[in-house]
Design a protein around this motif. Structure first.
Motif, PDB file in Angstrom:
ATOM      1  N   ASN A 173       0.829  -1.207   0.000  1.00 33.44           N
ATOM      2  CA  ASN A 173       0.000   0.000   0.000  1.00 33.44           C
ATOM      3  C   ASN A 173       0.865   1.259   0.000  1.00 33.44           C
ATOM      4  OD1 ASN A 173      -2.870  -0.629  -0.108  1.00 33.44           O
ATOM      5  ND2 ASN A 173      -2.516  -1.740   1.790  1.00 33.44           N
ATOM      6  N   GLU A 174       1.969   1.229   0.725  1.00 34.24           N
ATOM      7  CA  GLU A 174       2.910   2.358   0.709  1.00 34.24           C
ATOM      8  C   GLU A 174       3.484   2.564  -0.683  1.00 34.24           C
ATOM      9  OE1 GLU A 174       4.033   4.632   3.212  1.00 34.24           O
ATOM     10  OE2 GLU A 174       2.160   3.889   4.047  1.00 34.24           O
ATOM     11  N   ALA A 175       3.893   1.487  -1.333  1.00 32.65           N
ATOM     12  CA  ALA A 175       4.461   1.588  -2.684  1.00 32.65           C
ATOM     13  C   ALA A 175       3.454   2.206  -3.647  1.00 32.65           C
ATOM     14  CB  ALA A 175       4.900   0.208  -3.177  1.00 32.65           C
ATOM     15  N   VAL A 176       2.220   1.713  -3.599  1.00 35.06           N
ATOM     16  CA  VAL A 176       1.184   2.211  -4.506  1.00 35.06           C
ATOM     17  C   VAL A 176       0.857   3.672  -4.213  1.00 35.06           C
ATOM     18  CG1 VAL A 176      -1.251   1.965  -5.154  1.00 35.06           C
ATOM     19  CG2 VAL A 176       0.206  -0.056  -5.004  1.00 35.06           C
ATOM     20  N   SER A 177       0.815   4.044  -2.945  1.00 35.20           N
ATOM     21  CA  SER A 177       0.491   5.443  -2.613  1.00 35.20           C
ATOM     22  C   SER A 177       1.601   6.398  -3.052  1.00 35.20           C
ATOM     23  CB  SER A 177       0.188   5.604  -1.130  1.00 35.20           C
ATOM     24  OG  SER A 177       1.356   5.486  -0.356  1.00 35.20           O
ATOM     25  N   LEU A 178       2.843   5.937  -3.052  1.00 37.78           N
ATOM     26  CA  LEU A 178       3.964   6.788  -3.453  1.00 37.78           C
ATOM     27  C   LEU A 178       4.171   6.823  -4.966  1.00 37.78           C
ATOM     28  CD1 LEU A 178       6.536   5.744  -0.713  1.00 37.78           C
ATOM     29  CD2 LEU A 178       5.444   7.991  -0.948  1.00 37.78           C
ATOM     30  N   ASN A 179       3.894   5.705  -5.629  1.00 35.17           N
ATOM     31  CA  ASN A 179       4.155   5.603  -7.068  1.00 35.17           C
ATOM     32  C   ASN A 179       3.209   4.544  -7.644  1.00 35.17           C
ATOM     33  OD1 ASN A 179       5.309   5.871  -9.579  1.00 35.17           O
ATOM     34  ND2 ASN A 179       7.220   4.828  -9.055  1.00 35.17           N
ATOM     35  N   PRO A 180       2.010   4.938  -8.055  1.00 39.07           N
ATOM     36  CA  PRO A 180       0.980   3.973  -8.459  1.00 39.07           C
ATOM     37  C   PRO A 180       1.184   3.375  -9.858  1.00 39.07           C
ATOM     38  CG  PRO A 180       0.130   6.200  -8.642  1.00 39.07           C
ATOM     39  CD  PRO A 180       1.505   6.316  -8.053  1.00 39.07           C
ATOM     40  N   ILE A 181       2.309   2.723 -10.043  1.00 38.53           N
ATOM     41  CA  ILE A 181       2.570   2.096 -11.350  1.00 38.53           C
ATOM     42  C   ILE A 181       1.829   0.753 -11.432  1.00 38.53           C
ATOM     43  CG2 ILE A 181       4.784   3.290 -11.637  1.00 38.53           C
ATOM     44  CD1 ILE A 181       6.188   0.653 -10.911  1.00 38.53           C
ATOM     45  N   PRO A 182       1.569   0.272 -12.642  1.00 39.49           N
ATOM     46  CA  PRO A 182       0.801  -0.972 -12.813  1.00 39.49           C
ATOM     47  C   PRO A 182       1.380  -2.181 -12.079  1.00 39.49           C
ATOM     48  CG  PRO A 182       0.951   0.187 -14.906  1.00 39.49           C
ATOM     49  CD  PRO A 182       1.834   0.926 -13.938  1.00 39.49           C
ATOM     50  N   GLU A 183       2.695  -2.339 -12.067  1.00 40.41           N
ATOM     51  CA  GLU A 183       3.308  -3.497 -11.398  1.00 40.41           C
ATOM     52  C   GLU A 183       2.950  -3.519  -9.915  1.00 40.41           C
ATOM     53  OE1 GLU A 183       7.650  -5.643 -10.735  1.00 40.41           O
ATOM     54  OE2 GLU A 183       7.595  -3.517 -11.254  1.00 40.41           O
ATOM     55  N   TYR A 184       3.021  -2.377  -9.260  1.00 40.12           N
ATOM     56  CA  TYR A 184       2.709  -2.315  -7.835  1.00 40.12           C
ATOM     57  C   TYR A 184       1.227  -2.583  -7.590  1.00 40.12           C
ATOM     58  CZ  TYR A 184       7.251   0.160  -7.498  1.00 40.12           C
ATOM     59  OH  TYR A 184       8.573   0.529  -7.571  1.00 40.12           O
ATOM     60  N   LYS A 185       0.371  -2.019  -8.437  1.00 37.17           N
ATOM     61  CA  LYS A 185      -1.072  -2.235  -8.292  1.00 37.17           C
ATOM     62  C   LYS A 185      -1.426  -3.707  -8.500  1.00 37.17           C
ATOM     63  CE  LYS A 185      -2.583   2.345  -9.755  1.00 37.17           C
ATOM     64  NZ  LYS A 185      -3.328   3.077 -10.803  1.00 37.17           N
ATOM     65  N   GLU A 186      -0.786  -4.341  -9.472  1.00 41.83           N
ATOM     66  CA  GLU A 186      -1.036  -5.762  -9.730  1.00 41.83           C
ATOM     67  C   GLU A 186      -0.633  -6.610  -8.531  1.00 41.83           C
ATOM     68  OE1 GLU A 186       0.575  -9.259 -12.713  1.00 41.83           O
ATOM     69  OE2 GLU A 186       0.664  -7.185 -13.392  1.00 41.83           O
ATOM     70  N   TRP A 187       0.529  -6.329  -7.961  1.00 35.83           N
ATOM     71  CA  TRP A 187       0.972  -7.089  -6.795  1.00 35.83           C
ATOM     72  C   TRP A 187       0.087  -6.823  -5.583  1.00 35.83           C
ATOM     73  CZ3 TRP A 187       3.364 -11.335  -5.932  1.00 35.83           C
ATOM     74  CH2 TRP A 187       4.244 -11.826  -6.887  1.00 35.83           C
ATOM     75  N   LEU A 188      -0.425  -5.611  -5.457  1.00 38.90           N
ATOM     76  CA  LEU A 188      -1.337  -5.319  -4.349  1.00 38.90           C
ATOM     77  C   LEU A 188      -2.581  -6.196  -4.459  1.00 38.90           C
ATOM     78  CD1 LEU A 188      -2.189  -3.743  -1.846  1.00 38.90           C
ATOM     79  CD2 LEU A 188      -3.039  -1.946  -3.370  1.00 38.90           C
ATOM     80  N   SER A 189      -3.128  -6.319  -5.646  1.00 39.01           N
ATOM     81  CA  SER A 189      -4.335  -7.165  -5.800  1.00 39.01           C
ATOM     82  C   SER A 189      -4.017  -8.635  -5.525  1.00 39.01           C
ATOM     83  CB  SER A 189      -4.967  -6.976  -7.177  1.00 39.01           C
ATOM     84  OG  SER A 189      -4.144  -7.509  -8.188  1.00 39.01           O
ATOM     85  N   ILE A 190      -2.832  -9.086  -5.859  1.00 37.79           N
ATOM     86  CA  ILE A 190      -2.429 -10.473  -5.561  1.00 37.79           C
ATOM     87  C   ILE A 190      -2.300 -10.647  -4.047  1.00 37.79           C
ATOM     88  CG2 ILE A 190      -0.514 -12.121  -5.722  1.00 37.79           C
ATOM     89  CD1 ILE A 190      -0.016 -10.939  -8.583  1.00 37.79           C
ATOM     90  N   MET A 191      -1.655  -9.695  -3.400  1.00 35.22           N
ATOM     91  CA  MET A 191      -1.437  -9.791  -1.956  1.00 35.22           C
ATOM     92  C   MET A 191      -2.729  -9.686  -1.158  1.00 35.22           C
ATOM     93  SD  MET A 191       2.106  -7.688  -1.616  1.00 35.22           S
ATOM     94  CE  MET A 191       3.572  -8.266  -2.469  1.00 35.22           C
ATOM     95  N   GLU A 192      -3.705  -8.954  -1.675  1.00 30.22           N
ATOM     96  CA  GLU A 192      -4.984  -8.829  -0.988  1.00 30.22           C
ATOM     97  C   GLU A 192      -5.725 -10.158  -0.932  1.00 30.22           C
ATOM     98  OE1 GLU A 192      -6.080  -4.134  -1.761  1.00 30.22           O
ATOM     99  OE2 GLU A 192      -6.692  -5.611  -3.259  1.00 30.22           O
ATOM    100  N   LYS A 193      -5.380 -11.091  -1.823  1.00 31.21           N
ATOM    101  CA  LYS A 193      -5.998 -12.417  -1.812  1.00 31.21           C
ATOM    102  C   LYS A 193      -5.381 -13.325  -0.756  1.00 31.21           C
ATOM    103  CE  LYS A 193      -7.101 -12.012  -6.665  1.00 31.21           C
ATOM    104  NZ  LYS A 193      -6.678 -12.313  -8.020  1.00 31.21           N
ATOM    105  N   GLY A 194      -4.238 -12.916  -0.209  1.00 31.06           N
ATOM    106  CA  GLY A 194      -3.588 -13.688   0.860  1.00 31.06           C
ATOM    107  C   GLY A 194      -2.578 -14.681   0.333  1.00 31.06           C
ATOM    108  N   ASN A 195      -1.809 -15.234   1.279  1.00 31.34           N
ATOM    109  CA  ASN A 195      -0.811 -16.232   0.870  1.00 31.34           C
ATOM    110  C   ASN A 195      -0.981 -17.532   1.573  1.00 31.34           C
ATOM    111  OD1 ASN A 195       0.169 -15.230   3.327  1.00 31.34           O
ATOM    112  ND2 ASN A 195       2.213 -14.854   2.574  1.00 31.34           N
TER     113      ASN A 195
END
Length: 143
Positions: A121-143
């Motif tokens: 979330n910090e990465a996306v808030s500082l620099n909302p590039i597609p790679e970071y947004k994609e990983w955020l959606s993956i991480m929101e699903k859990g591990n």
């Protein structure tokens, strides 16, 4: 150990030649970074930060000792704080992404999902590039 000022690189980068990889472009002679922990330089160098990606973290994790796997987490954390204090949002965002990826995928300590979401979330808030947004959606699903 004093921190930050004058530090060149917390991770020794040596360029090595790789053979053909099916998951990459397939070209012979591609280069990638080989990382090694350097205790005398606890901050990842400015020129090196943006060269590190998930592949380099995966390769490091696969080859490193258990202690160095943990040491890398702290080097990334110290580097994140250093560039944040310097006001370098691009490097701070990238280090936040690296922290999130490293705790979520290869390291996976207790609380990894919570930590990964915080840093992503910090990465996306500082620099909302597609790679970071994609990983955020993956991480929101859990591990």
């Amino acid at each position: 150990m004093h921190c930050c000022i004058g530090c060149i690189s917390a991770i020794d980068h040596s360029w090595i030649i790789q053979g053909r990889h099916p998951w990459r472009s397939g070209k012979i002679g591609e280069t990638r970074i080989k990382m090694r922990i350097k205790f005398d330089e606890p901050i990842v160098g400015k020129d090196s930060v943006l060269e590190i990606g998930s592949k380099e973290l995966d390769d490091f994790y696969a080859a490193a000792s258990d202690i160095d796997r943990i040491n890398l987490f702290f080097i990334l954390l110290a580097s994140l704080h250093y560039y944040e204090e310097k006001g370098d949002t691009v490097r701070t965002a990238h280090l936040s992404f690296l922290m999130a990826y490293y705790v979520f995928a290869p390291l996976t300590p207790p609380g990894s999902e919570c930590l990964a979401l915080y840093y992503m979330n910090e990465a996306v808030s500082l620099n909302p590039i597609p790679e970071y947004k994609e990983w955020l959606s993956i991480m929101e699903k859990g591990n």
